[in-house]
Design an enzyme around this catalytic site. Structure first.
Site, PDB file in Angstrom:
ATOM      1  CG  ASP A 172      -4.102   0.682  -1.242  1.00  0.00           C
ATOM      2  OD1 ASP A 172      -2.933   1.091  -1.109  1.00  0.00           O
ATOM      3  OD2 ASP A 172      -5.066   1.223  -0.674  1.00  0.00           O
ATOM      4  CB  SER A 173      -3.504  -0.997   3.172  1.00  0.00           C
ATOM      5  OG  SER A 173      -3.536   0.396   2.940  1.00  0.00           O
ATOM      6  CE1 TYR A 207      -2.636  -3.768   5.532  1.00  0.00           C
ATOM      7  CE2 TYR A 207      -0.848  -3.926   3.931  1.00  0.00           C
ATOM      8  CZ  TYR A 207      -1.980  -4.466   4.520  1.00  0.00           C
ATOM      9  OH  TYR A 207      -2.454  -5.680   4.104  1.00  0.00           O
ATOM     10  CB  CYS A 248      -0.160   0.083  -0.811  1.00  0.00           C
ATOM     11  SG  CYS A 248      -0.046   0.402   0.964  1.00  0.00           S
ATOM     12  CG  ASN A 249       3.318   5.569  -1.659  1.00  0.00           C
ATOM     13  OD1 ASN A 249       4.350   5.908  -2.221  1.00  0.00           O
ATOM     14  ND2 ASN A 249       2.122   5.853  -2.129  1.00  0.00           N
ATOM     15  CD  GLU A 284      -9.525   4.634   4.387  1.00  0.00           C
ATOM     16  OE1 GLU A 284     -10.486   3.952   4.763  1.00  0.00           O
ATOM     17  OE2 GLU A 284      -8.707   4.252   3.525  1.00  0.00           O
ATOM     18  CB  CYS A 295      -0.121   8.463   0.957  1.00  0.00           C
ATOM     19  SG  CYS A 295      -1.572   7.537   1.536  1.00  0.00           S
ATOM     20  CB  THR A 296      -2.474   5.585  -3.474  1.00  0.00           C
ATOM     21  OG1 THR A 296      -2.726   4.647  -2.423  1.00  0.00           O
ATOM     22  CG2 THR A 296      -1.203   5.190  -4.213  1.00  0.00           C
ATOM     23  CG  HIS A 297      -5.824   6.962   1.267  1.00  0.00           C
ATOM     24  ND1 HIS A 297      -5.148   5.771   1.162  1.00  0.00           N
ATOM     25  CD2 HIS A 297      -7.037   6.662   1.801  1.00  0.00           C
ATOM     26  CE1 HIS A 297      -5.912   4.788   1.610  1.00  0.00           C
ATOM     27  NE2 HIS A 297      -7.064   5.297   2.005  1.00  0.00           N
TER      28      HIS A 297
END
Length: 273
Positions: free
Chosen positions: A10-11, A42, A73-74, A158, A192-194
């Site tokens: 993942d980024s 990204y 990561c999408n 984040e 999005c995985t976040h």
């Protein structure tokens, strides 16, 4: 036969929400996670840059004996996966595989929507790639897909603001926007995985009749199926129950934030690319 861990890339931190579910479903395997935090995010980068960064990280995971790498990561799945699968893998090693997170979601979306109107919320890069509409049309051509870019959502997560009062404004703003695009939307994909860290806020503003899909469990179930169908790949995946974490940025910073995504303390190592 040489075996090695399943690589998860993942980024940054988001892929840990996918790894968390994968480990829950397949705890017997070894996993090697690589977060390219030094070059994140990204989502706003060009296709060429995302492809270059992703390929570099995939190559590194291959060099560490991973025969299977998951782009958790999408943005990387949208901007780099196809090129890597079609152009790079045949030249590098035809016996290795790279999988993404968009196709597993597209394959099952029809199980959830009754109205055939689906919303996708993702980064600007994922939305611009049109990967979700393109993939969903392959499996469910009658489904209309409405997209909404949420550029503030990843920074909120984040920066530990995902549960703050200030996050409500940006969450509600984008929920309202996507629901206004398709009045019969009954299913929304968090592309999005976040975003799973924002689920509490999202559900606060999402009508109760709209189904919210997070990718972790979807990808985990898809991986179970993939390994069952591809024993030639499965037998190359080592089974020691090990977990190893690499980051291209500060390991201390990574450990501090990553536990929120993975659900337990993490001890990472710095990787200089």
């Amino acid at each position: 036969m040489q075996t090695g861990p399943i690589g998860v890339f993942d980024s940054g931190y988001g892929g840990l929400t996918v790894l968390k579910e994968v480990v829950k479903h397949l705890p017997q395997y070894d996993y090697l996670y690589l977060g390219d935090n030094a070059r994140a995010p990204y989502g706003t980068r060009s296709f060429e840059t995302v492809y270059h960064y992703t390929l570099e990280c995939v190559n590194h995971l291959f060099s560490m004996d991973c025969s299977l790498v998951i782009l958790a990561c999408n943005t990387a799945s949208a901007k780099a996966l196809r090129s890597i699968q079609q152009n790079d893998l045949p030249k590098m090693d035809g016996n290795k595989r790279v999988l993404g997170v968009i196709r597993p979601t597209a394959e099952i979306i029809g199980r959830f929507t009754k109205s055939n109107e689906v919303g996708v919320m993702g980064t600007a890069g994922t939305v611009a790639s049109l990967s979700y509409p393109i993939e969903m049309e392959k499996f469910f051509p009658e489904t209309k897909v409405y997209q909404e870019a949420c550029p503030m959502w990843v920074p909120l997560v984040e920066n530990d603001e995902y549960d703050s009062p200030g996050a409500d404004y940006f969450v509600k703003q984008h929920i309202d926007r996507i629901l206004s695009k398709g009045t019969s939307i009954d299913t929304i994909v968090l592309g999005c995985t976040h975003y799973p860290l924002l689920i509490g806020k999202i559900l606060k503003y999402l009508p109760s009749n709209v189904k919210l899909l997070s990718q972790g469990e979807i990808v985990a179930n898809s991986l179970v199926d993939y390994l069952n169908r591809h024993p030639e790949i499965e037998e190359k995946c080592s089974k020691g129950g090990g977990r190893r974490f690499l980051t291209t940025d500060s390991a201390e910073s990574f450990d501090k934030h990553a536990s929120r995504f993975f659900g337990k303390p993490i001890q990472s190592e710095h990787l200089a690319l």
